[in-house]
Enzyme design. Structure first.
Site, mmCIF file in Angstrom:
data_model
loop_
_atom_site.group_PDB
_atom_site.id
_atom_site.type_symbol
_atom_site.label_atom_id
_atom_site.label_comp_id
_atom_site.label_asym_id
_atom_site.label_seq_id
_atom_site.Cartn_x
_atom_site.Cartn_y
_atom_site.Cartn_z
ATOM 1 N N ASP A 35 18.171 41.356 93.787
ATOM 2 C CA ASP A 35 17.772 40.105 93.146
ATOM 3 C C ASP A 35 17.446 40.373 91.675
ATOM 4 O O ASP A 35 17.946 39.708 90.758
ATOM 5 C CB ASP A 35 16.543 39.564 93.888
ATOM 6 N N ASP A 52 14.200 52.034 89.316
ATOM 7 C CA ASP A 52 13.626 51.934 87.973
ATOM 8 C C ASP A 52 14.583 52.514 86.932
ATOM 9 O O ASP A 52 14.800 51.936 85.864
ATOM 10 C CB ASP A 52 12.231 52.581 87.892
ATOM 11 N N TYR A 82 12.144 40.297 101.886
ATOM 12 C CA TYR A 82 12.094 38.838 101.824
ATOM 13 C C TYR A 82 12.015 38.201 103.208
ATOM 14 O O TYR A 82 11.673 37.028 103.346
ATOM 15 C CB TYR A 82 13.305 38.272 101.069
ATOM 16 N N ASP A 107 19.982 39.775 88.109
ATOM 17 C CA ASP A 107 19.587 38.880 87.013
ATOM 18 C C ASP A 107 19.630 39.614 85.677
ATOM 19 O O ASP A 107 20.054 39.060 84.660
ATOM 20 C CB ASP A 107 18.177 38.308 87.242
ATOM 21 N N LYS A 136 14.750 53.448 96.307
ATOM 22 C CA LYS A 136 13.500 54.023 95.794
ATOM 23 C C LYS A 136 13.087 55.083 96.805
ATOM 24 O O LYS A 136 11.998 55.035 97.383
ATOM 25 C CB LYS A 136 12.458 52.899 95.642
HETATM 26 MG MG MG Z 1 17.059 35.459 91.611
#
Ligand code: MG
Ligand code: NAI
Length: 360
Positions: A248, A224, A141, A252, A192
């Site tokens: 992130d 994954d 990010y 969620d 990963k």
């Molecule tokens: Mg979010």
């Protein structure tokens, strides 16, 4: 010494939910907590006022505060702004980056009273209590270079850079190991490492830290598989540590296991213990201004503030007990209401928490 708290209500349901959370903070002050509370606009509300999502004077106030309570930012009104560098969300990213809030704690806790609100079977989720520790100021990010360009032949392309250095990994690793020590001594690091070099380094650093925390059992999982395991058998996890992007997404997913995003708080901390506390959800423009928003995620964020930044764990416990008690009373905002419960407004929910808090 008086501790300073900055409240940033933001947009959409932000002002409604922070109003209720602020009342809980004020109840803590009545109970003896020595705090000073100040408020400032941020996000779209600040764009409308001054043209930028985070005013320099607000950033200064944020730096000078011991803790920040944020509602949420953004909404359709600002989605069409051509200048992506100046959107409401950038105010939030700037705060995280400027205050170096690298340690994001996102609990996924299912209240026993809300088992029916989860999309999973009761036996899979009841008793669920996970803590996701997400790195918040690095990774893809923020990595440079990044951009969108056009090749000479006219083909457009875009790119981001996924980069972590060992210091960034080590400091979030320590937060996670210490969290695991305070909980059930199980830490799962998610990466990963079968594909991405940067996460091979991530795995190496976690393994290097492990001997310093001999009481913590460290395991590794590919992201994954972690996503799959979270919906298959979420209770296998206690503390999860991962980078910015994976965290992130996984947090969620974990959030929804608990029934409603309206119940989930979060904390973002820096090395000096200063923190920003906010609900995991966004500004919910679809329900703004209608008294439908669930203020409990924001109220529980106040509890995290008391625990992690203001050194008042007893008051944090007291807020969490008050929330449990209003759920026991069967009071529910629309997002967590089902047959047999009593639906209340945002403000009525705030009333109920404050009175349960004061009655203890
Ligand atoms: Mg979010
Ligand atoms: P959202 O979290 O705002 O809403 C998703 C769904 O959950 C909506 O149906 C909403 O009504 C519901 N919801 C959210 N919070 C709730 C609450 N407290 N009580 C009851 N229901 C609740 O996510 P969405 O719709 O993707 O984004 C809306 C805006 O919020 C966008 O502008 C987005 O950029 C912004 N956003 C801001 C965040 C922040 O400030 N930290 C985080 C996520 C999104």
């Amino acid at each position: 010494m008086t501790q300073r708290i900055l409240v940033l209500p933001g947009d959409g349901i932000g002002p409604e939910i922070t109003r209720q959370a602020r009342r809980v903070l004020e109840a803590c002050r009545e109970a003896g907590l020595d705090i000073e509370i100040e408020e400032a606009p941020v996000g779209g509300a600040e764009i409308d006022r001054s043209g930028v999502p985070l005013a320099p004077e607000t950033l200064e106030k944020a730096r000078a505060s011991d803790a920040i309570l944020l509602g949420a930012v953004g909404g359709p009104k600002w989605d069409t702004m051509p200048d992506i560098a100046n959107r409401p969300e950038k105010g939030l990213l700037a705060l995280r980056k400027e205050l170096n809030l690298f340690g994001n704690l996102r609990p996924a806790l299912l209240y026993p009273q809300l088992v029916e609100a989860s999309s999973l079977k009761p036996e899979v989720v009841s008793g669920l209590d996970i803590m996701i520790v997400r790195e918040l100021t690095g990774g893809i990010y923020f990595g440079q270079p990044r951009g969108r360009e056009t090749r000479e032949d006219g083909t457009r392309y875009g790119y981001n850079t996924y980069i972590y250095d060992e210091h960034e990994i080590r400091r979030i690793g320590r937060v996670a190991f210490e969290m695991a020590q305070k909980r059930n001594k199980k830490l799962c690091s998610v990466d990963k490492a079968n594909v991405l070099e940067v996460t091979i380094l991530w795995r190496d650093i976690m393994n290097e830290l492990a001997p310093e925390y001999p009481d913590v059992e460290l395991s590794h999982m590919y992201v994954d598989n972690a996503a799959m395991q979270l919906v298959r058998a979420p209770k296998q996890f206690d503390v999860i540590v991962t980078g910015n992007m994976f965290g992130d997404i996984l947090s969620d997913a974990a959030a929804m296991l608990t029934g409603s995003i309206g119940m989930l708080p979060s904390a973002s901390l820096n090395e000096s213990g200063q923190g920003m506390f906010e609900p995991c959800h966004g500004s919910a423009p679809d329900i703004a201004g209608q008294g439908l928003a669930n203020p409990l995620a924001t109220i529980l964020s106040v509890a995290m503030m008391l625990r992690y930044s203001l050194d008042a764990p007893a008051l944090a416990d007291r807020i969490e007990r008050a929330v449990g008690s209003v759920l026991d009373q069967n009071l529910r905002t629309a997002d967590i209401a089902y047959e047999g419960t009593r639906q209340v407004t945002t403000e009525e929910m705030g009333d109920a928490v404050v009175s349960a808090f004061l009655q203890q």
